[in-house]
Motif scaffolding. Structure first.
Motif, PDB file in Angstrom:
ATOM      1  N   VAL A 287     -72.422 -47.197  52.171  1.00 15.13           N
ATOM      2  CA  VAL A 287     -71.551 -46.575  51.167  1.00 15.13           C
ATOM      3  C   VAL A 287     -72.445 -45.797  50.207  1.00 15.13           C
ATOM      4  N   GLY A 288     -72.342 -44.487  50.258  1.00 18.40           N
ATOM      5  CA  GLY A 288     -73.210 -43.621  49.466  1.00 18.40           C
ATOM      6  C   GLY A 288     -73.987 -42.702  50.384  1.00 18.40           C
ATOM      7  N   ARG A 289     -74.055 -41.412  50.059  1.00 19.95           N
ATOM      8  CA  ARG A 289     -74.668 -40.431  50.957  1.00 19.95           C
ATOM      9  C   ARG A 289     -75.773 -39.622  50.280  1.00 19.95           C
ATOM     10  N   SER A 290     -76.463 -40.238  49.328  1.00 24.48           N
ATOM     11  CA  SER A 290     -77.541 -39.528  48.640  1.00 24.48           C
ATOM     12  C   SER A 290     -78.726 -39.312  49.574  1.00 24.48           C
ATOM     13  N   ILE A 291     -79.529 -38.306  49.256  1.00 21.69           N
ATOM     14  CA  ILE A 291     -80.724 -38.039  50.053  1.00 21.69           C
ATOM     15  C   ILE A 291     -81.823 -39.051  49.736  1.00 21.69           C
ATOM     16  N   LEU A 292     -81.687 -39.773  48.642  1.00 21.64           N
ATOM     17  CA  LEU A 292     -82.691 -40.760  48.257  1.00 21.64           C
ATOM     18  C   LEU A 292     -82.500 -42.091  48.967  1.00 21.64           C
ATOM     19  N   VAL A 293     -81.238 -42.474  49.196  1.00 21.19           N
ATOM     20  CA  VAL A 293     -80.974 -43.794  49.783  1.00 21.19           C
ATOM     21  C   VAL A 293     -80.016 -43.722  50.968  1.00 21.19           C
ATOM     22  N   GLY A 294     -78.797 -43.283  50.737  1.00 19.68           N
ATOM     23  CA  GLY A 294     -77.755 -43.379  51.750  1.00 19.68           C
ATOM     24  C   GLY A 294     -78.087 -42.726  53.083  1.00 19.68           C
ATOM     25  N   LYS A 295     -78.457 -41.453  53.059  1.00 15.18           N
ATOM     26  CA  LYS A 295     -78.728 -40.740  54.311  1.00 15.18           C
ATOM     27  C   LYS A 295     -79.943 -41.303  55.051  1.00 15.18           C
ATOM     28  N   PRO A 296     -81.102 -41.487  54.371  1.00 20.88           N
ATOM     29  CA  PRO A 296     -82.235 -42.050  55.117  1.00 20.88           C
ATOM     30  C   PRO A 296     -81.986 -43.474  55.612  1.00 20.88           C
ATOM     31  N   LEU A 297     -81.260 -44.271  54.848  1.00 23.97           N
ATOM     32  CA  LEU A 297     -80.970 -45.635  55.285  1.00 23.97           C
ATOM     33  C   LEU A 297     -80.096 -45.624  56.533  1.00 23.97           C
ATOM     34  N   ALA A 298     -79.118 -44.729  56.575  1.00 22.50           N
ATOM     35  CA  ALA A 298     -78.270 -44.617  57.759  1.00 22.50           C
ATOM     36  C   ALA A 298     -79.097 -44.241  58.992  1.00 22.50           C
ATOM     37  N   LEU A 299     -80.053 -43.332  58.823  1.00 17.95           N
ATOM     38  CA  LEU A 299     -80.913 -42.927  59.936  1.00 17.95           C
ATOM     39  C   LEU A 299     -81.803 -44.079  60.408  1.00 17.95           C
ATOM     40  N   MET A 300     -82.294 -44.865  59.467  1.00 20.59           N
ATOM     41  CA  MET A 300     -83.126 -46.018  59.829  1.00 20.59           C
ATOM     42  C   MET A 300     -82.316 -47.062  60.594  1.00 20.59           C
ATOM     43  N   LEU A 301     -81.079 -47.266  60.183  1.00 17.69           N
ATOM     44  CA  LEU A 301     -80.203 -48.215  60.876  1.00 17.69           C
ATOM     45  C   LEU A 301     -79.886 -47.715  62.287  1.00 17.69           C
TER      46      LEU A 301
ATOM     47  N   THR B  27     -71.632 -46.309  60.224  1.00 22.65           N
ATOM     48  CA  THR B  27     -70.575 -45.539  59.571  1.00 22.65           C
ATOM     49  C   THR B  27     -71.032 -45.214  58.159  1.00 22.65           C
ATOM     50  N   MET B  28     -70.938 -43.942  57.783  1.00 24.66           N
ATOM     51  CA  MET B  28     -71.252 -43.556  56.408  1.00 24.66           C
ATOM     52  C   MET B  28     -69.960 -43.364  55.632  1.00 24.66           C
ATOM     53  N   ALA B  29     -69.878 -44.011  54.491  1.00 23.77           N
ATOM     54  CA  ALA B  29     -68.697 -43.901  53.640  1.00 23.77           C
ATOM     55  C   ALA B  29     -69.116 -43.343  52.279  1.00 23.77           C
ATOM     56  N   HIS B  30     -68.134 -42.784  51.560  1.00 19.45           N
ATOM     57  CA  HIS B  30     -68.450 -42.152  50.280  1.00 19.45           C
ATOM     58  C   HIS B  30     -67.174 -42.024  49.454  1.00 19.45           C
ATOM     59  N   SER B  31     -67.240 -41.251  48.386  1.00 18.81           N
ATOM     60  CA  SER B  31     -66.113 -41.164  47.455  1.00 18.81           C
ATOM     61  C   SER B  31     -64.860 -40.559  48.065  1.00 18.81           C
ATOM     62  N   ARG B  32     -65.015 -39.797  49.136  1.00 14.39           N
ATOM     63  CA  ARG B  32     -63.852 -39.173  49.776  1.00 14.39           C
ATOM     64  C   ARG B  32     -63.334 -39.987  50.976  1.00 14.39           C
ATOM     65  N   THR B  33     -63.946 -41.107  51.261  1.00 17.70           N
ATOM     66  CA  THR B  33     -63.517 -41.921  52.398  1.00 17.70           C
ATOM     67  C   THR B  33     -62.137 -42.525  52.138  1.00 17.70           C
ATOM     68  N   LYS B  34     -61.247 -42.395  53.116  1.00 22.71           N
ATOM     69  CA  LYS B  34     -59.919 -42.974  52.982  1.00 22.71           C
ATOM     70  C   LYS B  34     -59.968 -44.462  53.297  1.00 22.71           C
ATOM     71  N   ASP B  35     -59.284 -45.253  52.466  1.00 19.74           N
ATOM     72  CA  ASP B  35     -59.223 -46.707  52.614  1.00 19.74           C
ATOM     73  C   ASP B  35     -60.616 -47.295  52.775  1.00 19.74           C
ATOM     74  N   LEU B  36     -61.413 -47.118  51.733  1.00 21.12           N
ATOM     75  CA  LEU B  36     -62.795 -47.581  51.746  1.00 21.12           C
ATOM     76  C   LEU B  36     -62.884 -49.083  52.018  1.00 21.12           C
ATOM     77  N   GLY B  37     -61.952 -49.828  51.477  1.00 16.93           N
ATOM     78  CA  GLY B  37     -61.967 -51.270  51.685  1.00 16.93           C
ATOM     79  C   GLY B  37     -61.890 -51.642  53.157  1.00 16.93           C
ATOM     80  N   ALA B  38     -61.016 -50.959  53.893  1.00 17.13           N
ATOM     81  CA  ALA B  38     -60.862 -51.245  55.317  1.00 17.13           C
ATOM     82  C   ALA B  38     -62.134 -50.902  56.087  1.00 17.13           C
TER      83      ALA B  38
END
Length: 288
Positions: free
Chosen positions: A161-175, A183-194
């Motif tokens: 949750v979060g797509r910053s270049i400092l954390v979110g994007k590089p962490l997703a690539l490492m995973l 799955t990358m989620a952010h402020s525009r994600t629909k039904d974030l809880g689900a």
């Protein structure tokens, strides 16, 4: 039943010990240079911590303090001088820079082999392409904590949750590189809880106090809270509502004492790894 705490302080202490030991095996003492422009109070504290930690890890740490009135040309000249200094293996420009300076241009001046913060375009490109390189410290620290609990991530569903270049994007690539399904989620994600409830590994880095609540956590999930937010009465809280989430999660990082301590430890690890490569010796296994 409460989830087990992931002790970032203990993990960071162990990594620092490995770094200090590895540094002694190199032909030359590793060198880390930090450029600090201006007198931002928080930056002064952060840089002081890095300088102290470097000394304890057998790294030659040096801080180049520049006045807040420094021009773009002056800051670029300082970084270029460090880039050409053979005794310097890692360069870190403390952010944020004063508003009149172009941080992107300054960061771009750091050679990729000395980019211990993993912020240059070359470092980001190496991460995307799956090539050897220096990775950003906070995502790297998060991965080390995840692997401490779950060494094999193959087939696990990770939600970032979060797509910053400092954390979110590089962490997703490492995973992804660790064979997780991401799955990358952010402020525009629909039904974030689900979306969050599908995660075996839930990583949150959005900078919003306690945004992720217990009902958004899958029972037994690993929860990595990267956020650190100062709220009423100077209390520090993460992006996850910890008290509720810990009753659902299998493992969870506290704030403070979770991901935070790992950031500086990974900076030191990057510095020794960079130094090893520059000196033509193998990077110690524990620092990879």
């Amino acid at each position: 039943m409460s989830g087990a705490l992931i002790d970032g302080k203990a993990a960071a202490a162990a990594l620092r010990a490995d770094v200090a030991e590895a540094a002694l095996t190199l032909p030359r003492k590793p060198g880390l240079a930090v450029v600090l422009v201006g007198d931002d109070a928080a930056s002064q504290v952060y840089v002081g911590s890095k300088e102290k930690a470097a000394g304890k890890a057998n790294i030659n740490g040096q801080v180049h303090r520049m006045p807040g009135s420094s021009t773009q040309a002056e800051v670029l000249a300082q970084v270029k001088a460090l880039a050409e200094d053979d005794a310097v293996d890692g360069i870190l420009v403390q952010l944020p820079l004063p508003g009149h300076l172009d941080a992107d241009e300054v960061i771009a001046t750091i050679p990729p082999e000395k980019d211990v913060d993993g912020l240059t375009e070359a470092s980001a490109g190496a991460l995307v392409l799956g090539r050897e390189g220096l990775t950003p410290c906070t995502p790297q620290g998060s991965m080390r904590l995840i692997r401490q609990v779950m060494p094999d991530l193959s087939g696990k569903h990770a939600v970032v949750v979060g797509r910053s270049i400092l954390v979110g994007k590089p962490l997703a690539l490492m995973l992804l590189a660790a064979n997780a399904t991401v799955t990358m989620a952010h402020s525009r994600t629909k039904d974030l809880g689900a979306v969050c409830r599908e995660a075996d590994i839930l990583c949150v880095a959005v900078g919003r106090p306690e945004m992720v609540t217990a009902d958004m956590v899958k029972p037994g999930a690993i929860v990595i809270d990267v956020g650190i937010n100062r709220v009423a009465e100077k209390k520090l809280v993460g992006d996850v509502a910890f008290e509720g989430a810990k009753e659902v999660a299998g493992h969870i990082t506290p704030v403070p004492g979770g991901v935070g301590p790992m950031t500086i430890a990974c900076l030191l690890a990057n510095t020794v790894a960079a130094s090893a490569r520059r000196q033509g010796v193998p990077v110690p296994e524990k620092l990879r």
